[in-house]
Design a protein around this motif. Structure first.
Motif, PDB file in Angstrom:
ATOM      1  N   VAL A 337     -27.421 -25.646  -2.614  1.00 51.18           N
ATOM      2  CA  VAL A 337     -27.398 -25.489  -1.159  1.00 51.18           C
ATOM      3  C   VAL A 337     -28.425 -26.436  -0.559  1.00 51.18           C
ATOM      4  O   VAL A 337     -29.610 -26.390  -0.919  1.00 51.18           O
ATOM      5  CB  VAL A 337     -27.710 -24.042  -0.743  1.00 51.18           C
ATOM      6  N   LEU A 338     -27.962 -27.308   0.329  1.00 48.16           N
ATOM      7  CA  LEU A 338     -28.863 -28.261   0.967  1.00 48.16           C
ATOM      8  C   LEU A 338     -29.581 -27.608   2.137  1.00 48.16           C
ATOM      9  O   LEU A 338     -28.988 -26.840   2.900  1.00 48.16           O
ATOM     10  CB  LEU A 338     -28.078 -29.477   1.463  1.00 48.16           C
ATOM     11  N   LYS A 339     -30.862 -27.925   2.260  1.00 48.29           N
ATOM     12  CA  LYS A 339     -31.648 -27.379   3.363  1.00 48.29           C
ATOM     13  C   LYS A 339     -31.245 -28.052   4.664  1.00 48.29           C
ATOM     14  O   LYS A 339     -31.240 -29.281   4.776  1.00 48.29           O
ATOM     15  CB  LYS A 339     -33.138 -27.586   3.079  1.00 48.29           C
ATOM     16  N   GLU A 340     -30.870 -27.257   5.645  1.00 49.92           N
ATOM     17  CA  GLU A 340     -30.442 -27.779   6.946  1.00 49.92           C
ATOM     18  C   GLU A 340     -31.655 -28.123   7.818  1.00 49.92           C
ATOM     19  O   GLU A 340     -32.703 -27.482   7.682  1.00 49.92           O
ATOM     20  CB  GLU A 340     -29.587 -26.724   7.665  1.00 49.92           C
ATOM     21  N   PRO A 341     -31.495 -29.106   8.708  1.00 52.64           N
ATOM     22  CA  PRO A 341     -30.358 -30.020   8.793  1.00 52.64           C
ATOM     23  C   PRO A 341     -30.492 -31.147   7.766  1.00 52.64           C
ATOM     24  O   PRO A 341     -31.600 -31.537   7.406  1.00 52.64           O
ATOM     25  CB  PRO A 341     -30.477 -30.572  10.217  1.00 52.64           C
ATOM     26  N   TYR A 342     -29.365 -31.632   7.303  1.00 46.30           N
ATOM     27  CA  TYR A 342     -29.404 -32.736   6.351  1.00 46.30           C
ATOM     28  C   TYR A 342     -28.532 -33.868   6.865  1.00 46.30           C
ATOM     29  O   TYR A 342     -27.738 -33.698   7.810  1.00 46.30           O
ATOM     30  CB  TYR A 342     -28.967 -32.283   4.957  1.00 46.30           C
ATOM     31  N   ALA A 343     -28.691 -35.024   6.249  1.00 51.40           N
ATOM     32  CA  ALA A 343     -27.901 -36.192   6.647  1.00 51.40           C
ATOM     33  C   ALA A 343     -27.379 -36.897   5.408  1.00 51.40           C
ATOM     34  O   ALA A 343     -27.995 -36.841   4.337  1.00 51.40           O
ATOM     35  CB  ALA A 343     -28.743 -37.154   7.481  1.00 51.40           C
ATOM     36  N   VAL A 344     -26.220 -37.543   5.572  1.00 57.67           N
ATOM     37  CA  VAL A 344     -25.661 -38.408   4.536  1.00 57.67           C
ATOM     38  C   VAL A 344     -25.690 -39.831   5.065  1.00 57.67           C
ATOM     39  O   VAL A 344     -25.223 -40.102   6.183  1.00 57.67           O
ATOM     40  CB  VAL A 344     -24.217 -37.997   4.185  1.00 57.67           C
ATOM     41  N   ILE A 345     -26.265 -40.725   4.281  1.00 57.16           N
ATOM     42  CA  ILE A 345     -26.395 -42.129   4.703  1.00 57.16           C
ATOM     43  C   ILE A 345     -25.775 -43.028   3.648  1.00 57.16           C
ATOM     44  O   ILE A 345     -26.020 -42.860   2.450  1.00 57.16           O
ATOM     45  CB  ILE A 345     -27.891 -42.515   4.887  1.00 57.16           C
ATOM     46  N   PHE A 346     -24.948 -43.965   4.099  1.00 57.43           N
ATOM     47  CA  PHE A 346     -24.441 -45.018   3.221  1.00 57.43           C
ATOM     48  C   PHE A 346     -25.047 -46.344   3.655  1.00 57.43           C
ATOM     49  O   PHE A 346     -25.163 -46.632   4.854  1.00 57.43           O
ATOM     50  CB  PHE A 346     -22.914 -45.102   3.286  1.00 57.43           C
ATOM     51  N   ALA A 347     -25.451 -47.158   2.677  1.00 57.54           N
ATOM     52  CA  ALA A 347     -26.002 -48.495   2.962  1.00 57.54           C
ATOM     53  C   ALA A 347     -25.370 -49.476   1.989  1.00 57.54           C
ATOM     54  O   ALA A 347     -25.362 -49.245   0.770  1.00 57.54           O
ATOM     55  CB  ALA A 347     -27.515 -48.490   2.821  1.00 57.54           C
ATOM     56  N   ASP A 348     -24.852 -50.557   2.528  1.00 53.13           N
ATOM     57  CA  ASP A 348     -24.140 -51.551   1.712  1.00 53.13           C
ATOM     58  C   ASP A 348     -24.765 -52.925   1.948  1.00 53.13           C
ATOM     59  O   ASP A 348     -25.077 -53.284   3.086  1.00 53.13           O
ATOM     60  CB  ASP A 348     -22.652 -51.564   2.102  1.00 53.13           C
ATOM     61  N   LEU A 349     -24.973 -53.668   0.849  1.00 52.50           N
ATOM     62  CA  LEU A 349     -25.562 -55.002   0.957  1.00 52.50           C
ATOM     63  C   LEU A 349     -24.556 -55.990   1.535  1.00 52.50           C
ATOM     64  O   LEU A 349     -23.441 -56.142   1.015  1.00 52.50           O
ATOM     65  CB  LEU A 349     -25.996 -55.488  -0.422  1.00 52.50           C
ATOM     66  N   ASN A 350     -24.939 -56.674   2.577  1.00 52.31           N
ATOM     67  CA  ASN A 350     -24.106 -57.755   3.108  1.00 52.31           C
ATOM     68  C   ASN A 350     -24.381 -59.039   2.321  1.00 52.31           C
ATOM     69  O   ASN A 350     -25.530 -59.400   2.091  1.00 52.31           O
ATOM     70  CB  ASN A 350     -24.425 -57.993   4.590  1.00 52.31           C
ATOM     71  N   GLY A 351     -23.316 -59.711   1.918  1.00 58.76           N
ATOM     72  CA  GLY A 351     -23.458 -61.032   1.307  1.00 58.76           C
ATOM     73  C   GLY A 351     -23.733 -61.049  -0.175  1.00 58.76           C
ATOM     74  O   GLY A 351     -24.067 -62.103  -0.725  1.00 58.76           O
ATOM     75  N   LEU A 352     -23.614 -59.911  -0.882  1.00 56.31           N
ATOM     76  CA  LEU A 352     -23.927 -59.905  -2.318  1.00 56.31           C
ATOM     77  C   LEU A 352     -22.954 -60.781  -3.105  1.00 56.31           C
ATOM     78  O   LEU A 352     -23.379 -61.536  -3.989  1.00 56.31           O
ATOM     79  CB  LEU A 352     -23.897 -58.470  -2.862  1.00 56.31           C
ATOM     80  N   LYS A 353     -21.659 -60.710  -2.789  1.00 52.65           N
ATOM     81  CA  LYS A 353     -20.677 -61.499  -3.550  1.00 52.65           C
ATOM     82  C   LYS A 353     -20.930 -62.999  -3.385  1.00 52.65           C
ATOM     83  O   LYS A 353     -20.840 -63.771  -4.349  1.00 52.65           O
ATOM     84  CB  LYS A 353     -19.257 -61.158  -3.107  1.00 52.65           C
ATOM     85  N   ARG A 354     -21.274 -63.386  -2.193  1.00 56.64           N
ATOM     86  CA  ARG A 354     -21.563 -64.804  -1.944  1.00 56.64           C
ATOM     87  C   ARG A 354     -22.749 -65.278  -2.785  1.00 56.64           C
ATOM     88  O   ARG A 354     -22.718 -66.351  -3.386  1.00 56.64           O
ATOM     89  CB  ARG A 354     -21.846 -65.004  -0.455  1.00 56.64           C
ATOM     90  N   VAL A 355     -23.802 -64.465  -2.845  1.00 55.70           N
ATOM     91  CA  VAL A 355     -24.984 -64.826  -3.630  1.00 55.70           C
ATOM     92  C   VAL A 355     -24.639 -64.877  -5.117  1.00 55.70           C
ATOM     93  O   VAL A 355     -25.052 -65.797  -5.842  1.00 55.70           O
ATOM     94  CB  VAL A 355     -26.137 -63.834  -3.370  1.00 55.70           C
ATOM     95  N   ASN A 356     -23.887 -63.882  -5.592  1.00 64.38           N
ATOM     96  CA  ASN A 356     -23.494 -63.869  -7.009  1.00 64.38           C
ATOM     97  C   ASN A 356     -22.722 -65.123  -7.388  1.00 64.38           C
ATOM     98  O   ASN A 356     -22.958 -65.721  -8.452  1.00 64.38           O
ATOM     99  CB  ASN A 356     -22.638 -62.634  -7.311  1.00 64.38           C
ATOM    100  N   ASP A 357     -21.793 -65.542  -6.503  1.00 69.95           N
ATOM    101  CA  ASP A 357     -20.913 -66.677  -6.834  1.00 69.95           C
ATOM    102  C   ASP A 357     -21.592 -68.029  -6.653  1.00 69.95           C
ATOM    103  O   ASP A 357     -21.294 -68.979  -7.385  1.00 69.95           O
ATOM    104  CB  ASP A 357     -19.649 -66.628  -5.970  1.00 69.95           C
ATOM    105  N   THR A 358     -22.510 -68.117  -5.710  1.00 67.32           N
ATOM    106  CA  THR A 358     -23.110 -69.425  -5.420  1.00 67.32           C
ATOM    107  C   THR A 358     -24.493 -69.616  -6.044  1.00 67.32           C
ATOM    108  O   THR A 358     -24.882 -70.746  -6.359  1.00 67.32           O
ATOM    109  CB  THR A 358     -23.231 -69.627  -3.897  1.00 67.32           C
ATOM    110  N   GLU A 359     -25.230 -68.523  -6.218  1.00 60.78           N
ATOM    111  CA  GLU A 359     -26.596 -68.644  -6.737  1.00 60.78           C
ATOM    112  C   GLU A 359     -26.787 -67.977  -8.100  1.00 60.78           C
ATOM    113  O   GLU A 359     -27.823 -68.152  -8.736  1.00 60.78           O
ATOM    114  CB  GLU A 359     -27.589 -68.048  -5.735  1.00 60.78           C
ATOM    115  N   GLY A 360     -25.792 -67.209  -8.526  1.00 55.93           N
ATOM    116  CA  GLY A 360     -25.884 -66.567  -9.838  1.00 55.93           C
ATOM    117  C   GLY A 360     -26.195 -65.084  -9.739  1.00 55.93           C
ATOM    118  O   GLY A 360     -26.759 -64.604  -8.745  1.00 55.93           O
ATOM    119  N   HIS A 361     -25.827 -64.369 -10.790  1.00 58.03           N
ATOM    120  CA  HIS A 361     -25.989 -62.913 -10.776  1.00 58.03           C
ATOM    121  C   HIS A 361     -27.451 -62.472 -10.848  1.00 58.03           C
ATOM    122  O   HIS A 361     -27.774 -61.358 -10.434  1.00 58.03           O
ATOM    123  CB  HIS A 361     -25.188 -62.303 -11.929  1.00 58.03           C
TER     124      HIS A 361
END
Length: 464
Positions: A337-361
């Motif tokens: 049981v989560l203590k109220e009030p609670y929040a759900v947050i999503f965070a996604d990296l912008n530009g990760l695929k571009r960096v992986n493909d152009t600068e390496g993993h």
């Protein structure tokens, strides 16, 4: 005059005769090896590189050891035949030793015959060759561990048993965490009315440093036993900082055994203000008990470490997707049981695929690690998960809409100050959507809407 050589030639095992001087104040003085058989002489020559010299100080043949001195004194002056089988862990050897009192017609000199053997591996038969009382106490410890359903509860029961055996005021297992540079109490027992409080109340960086030095204070011995003022003075010479701490805490006697698994030092068992009249029996019991306790503690720590590793995303240090799914399932089923009030947050990296493909993993991995560190620093009191790929999820309790808004603004500001982290963020408070699955879905939608806004503002960073 007794011809010791005639006596010793009948012994096949490594054997010598020790003399122990008795001082006027009742304490012991010089301890010497007055004679030795050929096996002893060969052993000493092989270990020390010099020939055995009859009448030499015992330190010329064996490591200086308070416990050895106590055994020799008890045997030579107290008339006690003694036996012990101990792990000389710093030498990687097991020592099987016997001391038998020997006749003396000198008023201030006592003698004992010392026979010993060493081996690189433990001999279970020798380990079992104990007094019935000791064997019973050690067996009780083993049975409790084998039948345990709650390891930490069992450890506290065993520590209470050890305190009773020692008739001590305080007994504890102190673990060393070298990664965190701190000590932890695994089990503790105090005699009612002793005036002692939990040793954890005194934990500090200075206390950790003091415990870290106990290995040096042991000086290769299997344990430290302080039973009188003479022993306390020896500790003062070896470790004045610890001595001062003991005196200030009102400690008059102490038993300290290292807990080891193989060659790794895990921590220590100690008992304060014990019944010194039972020193020999206590030493015999704890020498073997600490061997088994060390093994059980090592297994427990390994299992806990495996549990942690199986729950952690190794790249970012956040909790992984499996743990996230299990947590959500438990919330949905009502087990959590989560203590109220609670929040759900999503965070996604912008530009990760571009960096992986152009600068390496490797560069991409740096982005993920930096993003995780930012999220964890802002939501320091929350559950942070790597949901997969470039996406993180946070479950934050006690999170009102105003606090959530402030935290998200802080996260964006911190990300903008970095060279490589840009985050798309979506969040929902339980006050707006109490169903966690729906809240997750809405927060995910908000996150992708935020990502679309970012790429519309920065079309040059969009990468297909």
């Amino acid at each position: 005059m007794i011809n010791f050589d005639d006596i010793l030639k009948n012994y096949k095992t490594k054997t010598c005769i020790l003399s122990v001087e008795k001082l006027d104040d009742g304490t012991y003085g010089n301890i010497k090896v007055v004679a030795g058989n050929q096996a002893h002489a060969d052993d000493i020559a092989g270990i020390t590189g010099h020939p055995f010299v009859p009448g030499c100080p015992y330190e010329m043949c064996f490591p200086k050891d308070m416990n050895f001195e106590d055994f020799a004194t008890r045997c030579a002056w107290g008339g006690q035949p003694l036996h012990t089988y101990v792990n000389l862990y710093q030498m990687g050897l097991w020592l099987n030793m016997f001391m038998i009192p020997f006749f003396s017609d000198e008023p201030n000199i006592g003698y004992c015959i010392y026979s010993y053997d060493v081996a690189p591996r433990v001999d279970e038969d020798k380990m079992a060759d104990l007094s019935g009382d000791t064997a019973s106490k050690v067996l009780t410890t083993c049975i409790k561990f084998r039948g345990s359903t709650d390891f930490l509860v069992t450890v506290n029961e065993i520590i209470s048993d050890i305190r009773d055996i020692c008739e001590a005021d305080h007994c504890a297992i102190i673990l060393l965490d070298r990664d965190e540079k701190m000590c932890r109490v695994m089990g503790e027992s105090m005699r009612e009315g002793s005036g002692y409080e939990s040793i954890s109340n005194f934990f500090s960086p200075e206390f950790y440093d003091m415990v870290l030095n106990w290995e040096n204070t042991l000086q290769g011995s299997t344990c430290i036993i302080i039973k009188n003022e003479q022993d306390m003075e020896e500790i003062k010479k070896r470790d004045p900082v610890w001595h001062e701490s003991l005196v200030s805490a009102g400690v008059e006697s102490l038993v300290l055994f290292p807990l080891k698994h193989g060659t790794k030092l895990l921590g220590y068992i100690w008992a304060l203000n014990f019944n010194t009249e039972n020193t020999v029996a206590i030493k015999e019991t704890l020498e073997l008990t600490s061997f088994f306790v060390g093994s059980e503690v090592a297994n427990y720590l390994l299992v806990k470490r495996m549990e942690i590793l199986s729950s952690i995303d190794l790249l970012t240090g956040t909790k992984n997707r499996n743990i996230m799914n299990n947590r959500i399932d438990r919330i949905i089923s009502g087990k959590d049981v989560l203590k109220e009030p609670y929040a759900v947050i999503f965070a996604d990296l912008n530009g990760l695929k571009r960096v992986n493909d152009t600068e390496g993993h490797n560069k991409g991995d740096d982005m993920l690690r930096d993003a995780a560190a930012l999220i964890q620093s802002v939501f320091f009191d929350s559950e942070v998960y790597r949901a997969g790929g470039d996406e993180f999820m946070v479950i934050a309790t006690d999170m009102t809409p105003n606090i959530l808004s402030t935290r998200i603004s802080d996260l964006r500001d911190r990300a903008d100050k970095t060279d490589n982290v840009r985050l798309a963020i979506g969040a929902v408070c339980s006050s707006d959507e109490p169903n966690i699955l729906k809240a997750m879905r809405i927060a995910d939608q908000f996150m992708y809407a935020d990502k679309d806004r970012f790429y519309k503002a920065h079309p040059e960073l969009k990468y297909r």
